[in-house]
Design a protein around this motif. Structure first.
Motif, PDB file in Angstrom:
ATOM      1  N   SER A 108      -2.774  -6.812   3.886  1.00 19.82           N
ATOM      2  CA  SER A 108      -2.388  -6.465   2.519  1.00 19.82           C
ATOM      3  C   SER A 108      -1.629  -7.604   1.854  1.00 19.82           C
ATOM      4  CB  SER A 108      -1.537  -5.191   2.522  1.00 19.82           C
ATOM      5  OG  SER A 108      -1.029  -4.919   1.243  1.00 19.82           O
ATOM      6  N   GLY A 109      -0.684  -8.213   2.604  1.00 14.92           N
ATOM      7  CA  GLY A 109       0.110  -9.299   2.032  1.00 14.92           C
ATOM      8  C   GLY A 109      -0.726 -10.504   1.655  1.00 14.92           C
ATOM      9  N   SER A 110      -1.664 -10.886   2.539  1.00 13.88           N
ATOM     10  CA  SER A 110      -2.496 -12.057   2.239  1.00 13.88           C
ATOM     11  C   SER A 110      -3.432 -11.789   1.071  1.00 13.88           C
ATOM     12  CB  SER A 110      -3.300 -12.460   3.477  1.00 13.88           C
ATOM     13  OG  SER A 110      -4.131 -11.384   3.920  1.00 13.88           O
ATOM     14  N   GLN A 111      -3.945 -10.564   0.968  1.00 13.39           N
ATOM     15  CA  GLN A 111      -4.807 -10.226  -0.160  1.00 13.39           C
ATOM     16  C   GLN A 111      -4.036 -10.270  -1.480  1.00 13.39           C
ATOM     17  OE1 GLN A 111      -8.138  -9.784  -0.298  1.00 13.39           O
ATOM     18  NE2 GLN A 111      -8.099 -10.426   1.857  1.00 13.39           N
ATOM     19  N   LEU A 112      -2.799  -9.775  -1.457  1.00  6.48           N
ATOM     20  CA  LEU A 112      -1.959  -9.850  -2.652  1.00  6.48           C
ATOM     21  C   LEU A 112      -1.699 -11.297  -3.048  1.00  6.48           C
ATOM     22  CD1 LEU A 112       0.671  -7.048  -1.905  1.00  6.48           C
ATOM     23  CD2 LEU A 112      -0.961  -7.064  -3.791  1.00  6.48           C
TER      24      LEU A 112
ATOM     25  N   ASP B 202      -2.984  -6.744  10.863  1.00 10.36           N
ATOM     26  CA  ASP B 202      -2.387  -5.429  10.621  1.00 10.36           C
ATOM     27  C   ASP B 202      -2.258  -5.263   9.115  1.00 10.36           C
ATOM     28  OD1 ASP B 202      -0.168  -7.017   9.927  1.00 10.36           O
ATOM     29  OD2 ASP B 202       0.640  -6.869  11.950  1.00 10.36           O
ATOM     30  N   GLU B 203      -1.784  -4.098   8.688  1.00  8.69           N
ATOM     31  CA  GLU B 203      -1.693  -3.840   7.252  1.00  8.69           C
ATOM     32  C   GLU B 203      -0.734  -4.802   6.563  1.00  8.69           C
ATOM     33  OE1 GLU B 203      -3.305  -1.970   5.085  1.00  8.69           O
ATOM     34  OE2 GLU B 203      -4.673  -1.525   6.710  1.00  8.69           O
ATOM     35  N   TYR B 204       0.329  -5.182   7.266  1.00  8.09           N
ATOM     36  CA  TYR B 204       1.279  -6.130   6.682  1.00  8.09           C
ATOM     37  C   TYR B 204       0.592  -7.455   6.376  1.00  8.09           C
ATOM     38  CZ  TYR B 204       5.145  -9.449   6.404  1.00  8.09           C
ATOM     39  OH  TYR B 204       6.003 -10.440   6.009  1.00  8.09           O
TER      40      TYR B 204
ATOM     41  N   THR C 223       2.236 -18.235   5.833  1.00  8.87           N
ATOM     42  CA  THR C 223       2.100 -17.200   6.870  1.00  8.87           C
ATOM     43  C   THR C 223       2.418 -15.834   6.295  1.00  8.87           C
ATOM     44  OG1 THR C 223       4.402 -17.402   7.585  1.00  8.87           O
ATOM     45  CG2 THR C 223       2.788 -18.844   8.636  1.00  8.87           C
ATOM     46  N   PHE C 224       1.656 -14.852   6.738  1.00  7.02           N
ATOM     47  CA  PHE C 224       1.925 -13.449   6.401  1.00  7.02           C
ATOM     48  C   PHE C 224       1.687 -12.644   7.665  1.00  7.02           C
ATOM     49  CE2 PHE C 224       2.393 -12.631   1.757  1.00  7.02           C
ATOM     50  CZ  PHE C 224       3.171 -11.494   1.868  1.00  7.02           C
ATOM     51  N   ALA C 225       2.622 -12.748   8.598  1.00  9.82           N
ATOM     52  CA  ALA C 225       2.468 -12.085   9.891  1.00  9.82           C
ATOM     53  C   ALA C 225       3.843 -11.793  10.466  1.00  9.82           C
ATOM     54  CB  ALA C 225       1.662 -12.960  10.847  1.00  9.82           C
ATOM     55  N   ILE C 226       3.888 -10.849  11.410  1.00  3.98           N
ATOM     56  CA  ILE C 226       5.153 -10.500  12.053  1.00  3.98           C
ATOM     57  C   ILE C 226       5.489 -11.538  13.127  1.00  3.98           C
ATOM     58  CG2 ILE C 226       4.871  -8.046  11.572  1.00  3.98           C
ATOM     59  CD1 ILE C 226       3.926  -7.669  14.429  1.00  3.98           C
ATOM     60  N   GLY C 227       6.750 -11.548  13.537  1.00  3.34           N
ATOM     61  CA  GLY C 227       7.238 -12.557  14.467  1.00  3.34           C
ATOM     62  C   GLY C 227       6.482 -12.666  15.768  1.00  3.34           C
ATOM     63  N   PRO C 228       6.243 -11.568  16.493  1.00  2.00           N
ATOM     64  CA  PRO C 228       5.536 -11.674  17.779  1.00  2.00           C
ATOM     65  C   PRO C 228       4.150 -12.291  17.652  1.00  2.00           C
ATOM     66  CG  PRO C 228       6.629  -9.554  17.618  1.00  2.00           C
ATOM     67  CD  PRO C 228       6.778 -10.201  16.282  1.00  2.00           C
TER      68      PRO C 228
ATOM     69  N   CYS D 234       0.814  -1.210   0.000  1.00  2.00           N
ATOM     70  CA  CYS D 234       0.000   0.000   0.000  1.00  2.00           C
ATOM     71  C   CYS D 234       0.848   1.261   0.000  1.00  2.00           C
ATOM     72  CB  CYS D 234      -0.943   0.000   1.198  1.00  2.00           C
ATOM     73  SG  CYS D 234      -0.084  -0.100   2.801  1.00  2.00           S
ATOM     74  N   LEU D 235       2.066   1.156   0.522  1.00  2.00           N
ATOM     75  CA  LEU D 235       2.935   2.326   0.607  1.00  2.00           C
ATOM     76  C   LEU D 235       3.558   2.695  -0.734  1.00  2.00           C
ATOM     77  CD1 LEU D 235       4.678   1.461   3.974  1.00  2.00           C
ATOM     78  CD2 LEU D 235       2.999   3.252   3.578  1.00  2.00           C
ATOM     79  N   SER D 236       3.318   1.879  -1.767  1.00  2.00           N
ATOM     80  CA  SER D 236       3.821   2.205  -3.097  1.00  2.00           C
ATOM     81  C   SER D 236       2.939   3.222  -3.810  1.00  2.00           C
ATOM     82  CB  SER D 236       3.915   0.923  -3.946  1.00  2.00           C
ATOM     83  OG  SER D 236       4.837   0.008  -3.392  1.00  2.00           O
ATOM     84  N   ASP D 237       1.816   3.567  -3.207  1.00  2.00           N
ATOM     85  CA  ASP D 237       0.911   4.559  -3.797  1.00  2.00           C
ATOM     86  C   ASP D 237       1.514   5.944  -3.605  1.00  2.00           C
ATOM     87  OD1 ASP D 237      -1.107   6.180  -4.669  1.00  2.00           O
ATOM     88  OD2 ASP D 237      -2.692   5.219  -3.507  1.00  2.00           O
ATOM     89  N   SER D 238       2.139   6.464  -4.658  1.00  2.00           N
ATOM     90  CA  SER D 238       2.839   7.746  -4.546  1.00  2.00           C
ATOM     91  C   SER D 238       1.885   8.916  -4.363  1.00  2.00           C
ATOM     92  CB  SER D 238       3.703   7.983  -5.795  1.00  2.00           C
ATOM     93  OG  SER D 238       2.899   7.960  -6.958  1.00  2.00           O
ATOM     94  N   ARG D 239       0.613   8.729  -4.707  1.00  2.00           N
ATOM     95  CA  ARG D 239      -0.342   9.821  -4.490  1.00  2.00           C
ATOM     96  C   ARG D 239      -0.658   9.996  -3.012  1.00  2.00           C
ATOM     97  NH1 ARG D 239      -4.951   7.773  -8.451  1.00  2.00           N
ATOM     98  NH2 ARG D 239      -4.334   5.885  -7.343  1.00  2.00           N
TER      99      ARG D 239
END
Length: 728
Positions: A199-203, A194-196, A247-252, A151-156
């Motif tokens: 967003s990652g799982s949707q991709l 979370d967004e990570y 898996t698409f999640a952070i370590g904790p 999502c952070l690739s959206d330059s607008r």
């Protein structure tokens, strides 16, 4: 990866030296940020790191952390990232070249891996609080070292955001390709809340569409780590027939899942890890390691950072008693409590403060797998290089576009916000705007300077020109050789039977046809433009008229053998010469009118990539004249072909009508194919097509008509007798 946009390094640009005393100022939150490290500098780099992973309960009245409460649970790897930022800042400050007149400072804060504390720390860094710093401008530009959310690739939306880690879009593509490659068509997905994770799982799900890979379930790990929810997620994993778990999640988040995996003894599962935890061992409890055996994961690029290991080993609570995080980190590494925190009833032993952190530093001092750490290192250097470029800019002579590009203001943005676009072909730039090159000039590939356009014409030095020249000279030489042979054996029955006078004239005109191809090559000029088609038209008419005359003589000769026929008296040598003269005269008149009314002249036209070349060529002047010249030659050739076709089966060995038939067939085929090729060929290839047609038709006449005669004259002289010529 991580808490998407919250894990970042921000830069605060403060040009103190330039504007000291101007009265302009901007605020910077300094030492008042809770759990933070601060160092003074001309330019302050702000950094956010999840040193702790458990945030205290917020004040629900205004979502602020309650006074006196502290974060819990030290993350040694994240603390290494924080120390790497400090190490990099100090390394840059020692560099005499990169920022020679500027000292970098830093303000790093703990996010506690919670959105509330992250937002509070980020706003405090940006808005400022107690510390006042003089400066002309105070700006913030986030440079992330671990925020991989696509999502952070959206330059607008995030037009000032940069990162030194790849987007999750690439990781999702790679995961989908891996599943497809290994033929794992029945999988489950576990994502963080979370967004990570979302967003990652949707991709990933999008990439798996139409690939044959089916997803049995998608489970989301709650941030509250509710035990009942975690238990239900693991039960779903265990009961599913899908053996592959993506898996698409952070370590904790995954750490609590792995603990429950051990409790429920979930085995025979193939885990697929993202870069968030694939190379980290701290989130895997020892009991879960056998259950996670064979895990396949994606990892960031590994690199070495010289001197970092020794810097990390300098950690010491005795020498750094007032530095935040040190005491918590020390107690986490060695599993003990420092004197001020230790009680006789404590479960942990008392720290001495002299433990060997270099030897027993665990993941904190492990510099063998620097991946995210290297991203932090690159992020700080990216900021330093940006500052260097900005400081090197002279007012009015700018940081801003490369040579060959131009500025284009961004719509709806301040005037200082612009994009750089390459100049169009034929334009160069002064790094601000593009300018058209003068006439007869073109831009180089870099669009930095105008160079003379390449002048293109069919030259004798071109490879194609050399080949055509060789074919032309070879044809003229062969024709001259045949002419010499015919002259040498002019009294033999074969030469006399085939009308030696017409044969000599035909060979001379064929020589001119071969040589006229040379006039078509070279730089176009008025004289050669007019000579080209005139010489070509007249030479070919003489050739065809000679062949036509020979064909007519063959037909009349056989008709004259019939009783009562006296036709040969009308087709004697004088009548043949007159016929050739009249046929040629018509073409001469057409050419003279063409040259007088609308002669062919040299002209220039643009060619190549959007006009990068100047093409020199001869215009036909009058299309009508050009068509009449070719049409008249074609008319004679068709008539000759028809007469030769009718006479091809007449008796006697001296009958050459069948050879004339083949030669005219080739001649007509070549010039019929010439028309579309001539019209569609660009530039110098137009001339090459015309030369090829001239040479091909000339070779056709020479070889078809004279090869059989030369064979008998030179190789089979015993057949060159009157008796043989008269035989049927």
């Amino acid at each position: 990866m991580g808490f998407i946009m919250w894990f970042w390094v921000g830069v605060f640009i403060v040009e103190m030296a330039r504007v000291r005393g101007t009265g302009l100022s901007c605020g910077l939150q300094g030492r008042s940020v809770s759990e933070s490290l601060y160092k003074e500098g001309d330019v302050i780099i702000g950094g956010l790191f999840p040193v702790h992973v458990e945030a205290p309960e917020p004040d629900h009245a205004f979502t602020h952390i309650q006074h006196g409460s502290r974060c819990q649970g030290v993350d040694l790897r994240s603390y290494r990232w924080l120390k790497t930022m400090i190490f990099t800042v100090e390394e840059i400050n020692r560099d005499p070249v990169l920022l020679s007149n500027i000292t970098l400072g830093y303000l790093v804060a703990d996010t506690c891996l919670a959105e509330g504390t992250t937002l509070s720390a980020a706003l405090a860094l940006v808005t400022g609080q107690e510390e006042r710093v003089l400066g002309a401008e105070c700006s913030e530009a986030p440079v992330s070292y671990f925020a991989s959310c696509a999502c952070l690739s959206d330059s607008r939306r995030f037009h000032t955001f940069l990162r030194t880690v790849p987007s999750d879009a690439f990781q999702a593509k790679a995961m989908a390709r891996l599943l497809n490659l290994l033929d794992w068509t029945w999988v489950g997905v576990v994502a963080g809340d979370d967004e990570y994770g979302k967003s990652g799982s949707q991709l990933l799900l999008k990439e798996l569409e139409n690939t044959g890979v089916c997803v049995d379930y998608v489970e989301v790990i709650p941030k509250s780590h509710s035990q009942s929810r975690i238990r239900r997620i693991v039960e779903r994993i265990k009961s599913s027939t899908a053996r592959v778990v993506v898996t698409f999640a952070i370590g904790p988040d995954l750490e609590v899942v792995f603990k429950e995996v051990v409790v429920q003894n979930v085995s025979n599962k193939q885990w697929l890890a993202t870069e968030a935890w694939s190379t980290s061992i701290q989130y895997s409890v020892p009991a879960s390691i056998p259950l996670l055996a064979g895990t396949i994961g994606f990892a960031l690029r590994r690199a070495d950072i010289q001197g970092l290991g020794a810097f990390l080993a300098q950690l010491n609570p005795v020498k750094q008693p007032n530095e935040p995080f040190v005491k918590d980190v020390w107690e986490e590494i060695f599993g003990c409590l420092l004197a001020q925190n230790w009680q006789p009833s404590s479960e942990r032993p008392k720290c001495t403060g002299s433990e060997n952190v270099e030897k027993h530093g665990r993941i904190y001092t492990d510099v063998s797998q620097l991946r995210v750490t290297y991203n932090v290192y690159k992020a700080v250097y990216a900021i330093a290089n940006a500052i260097h470029n900005m400081m090197a800019c002279q007012p009015g002579r700018g940081a801003s576009c490369l040579p060959g590009t131009r500025k284009a203001a961004q719509k709806g943005k301040p005037v200082c916000c612009f994009d750089c676009f390459p100049c169009a072909a034929g334009e160069i730039s002064n790094m601000t705007e593009c300018m058209r090159c003068p006439e007869r000039f073109w831009s180089n590939n870099e669009r930095t300077k105008c160079i003379p356009k390449v002048v293109e014409f069919l030259s004798l030095q071109d490879t194609m020109g050399i080949v055509l020249t060789v074919l032309s000279v070879t044809g003229a030489t062969l024709t001259t050789t045949v002419l010499a042979a015919f002259f040498r054996y002019r009294d033999t029955p074969l030469v006399r039977a085939n009308n030696s006078e017409l044969s000599f004239l035909l060979l001379v005109s064929l020589t001119l046809c071969f040589l006229c191809a040379l006039v078509f090559m070279g730089r176009p000029a008025p004289w050669n433009c007019m000579l080209r088609h005139t010489l070509f038209g007249v030479s070919f008419v003489i050739c065809i008229a000679c062949v036509l005359s020979k064909t007519v003589v063959v037909l009349v000769a056989f008709r004259a053998t019939l009783p009562g026929s006296n036709m040969m008296q009308y087709f004697g040598p004088i009548q043949q010469r007159a016929g050739i003269f009249l046929c040629t005269l018509v073409q001469v008149v057409i050419c003279l009118l063409w040259l007088l009314l609308a002669p062919p002249l040299p002209t220039e036209s643009a060619g190549g990539e959007l006009g990068a070349r100047v093409i020199l060529q001869c215009t036909v002047g009058s299309v009508v004249g050009f068509v009449l010249v070719l049409g008249y030659i074609g008319l004679l050739a068709v008539v000759c072909f028809l007469l030769a076709f009718f006479a091809r089966k007449l008796p006697d060995n001296f009958n050459e009508a069948k050879f004339i038939t083949f030669s005219m067939l080739i001649f007509c085929a070549v010039w019929i194919a010439f028309v579309p090729a001539y019209v569609s060929s660009p530039g110098k290839y137009t001339v090459a097509v015309e030369i090829f047609a001239i040479l091909a038709s000339s070779y056709g006449l020479l070889l078809c008509i004279f090869t059989p005669k030369c064979y008998i004259i030179l190789l089979k002289p015993e057949k060159n007798t009157k008796k043989n010529m008269m035989a049927r």
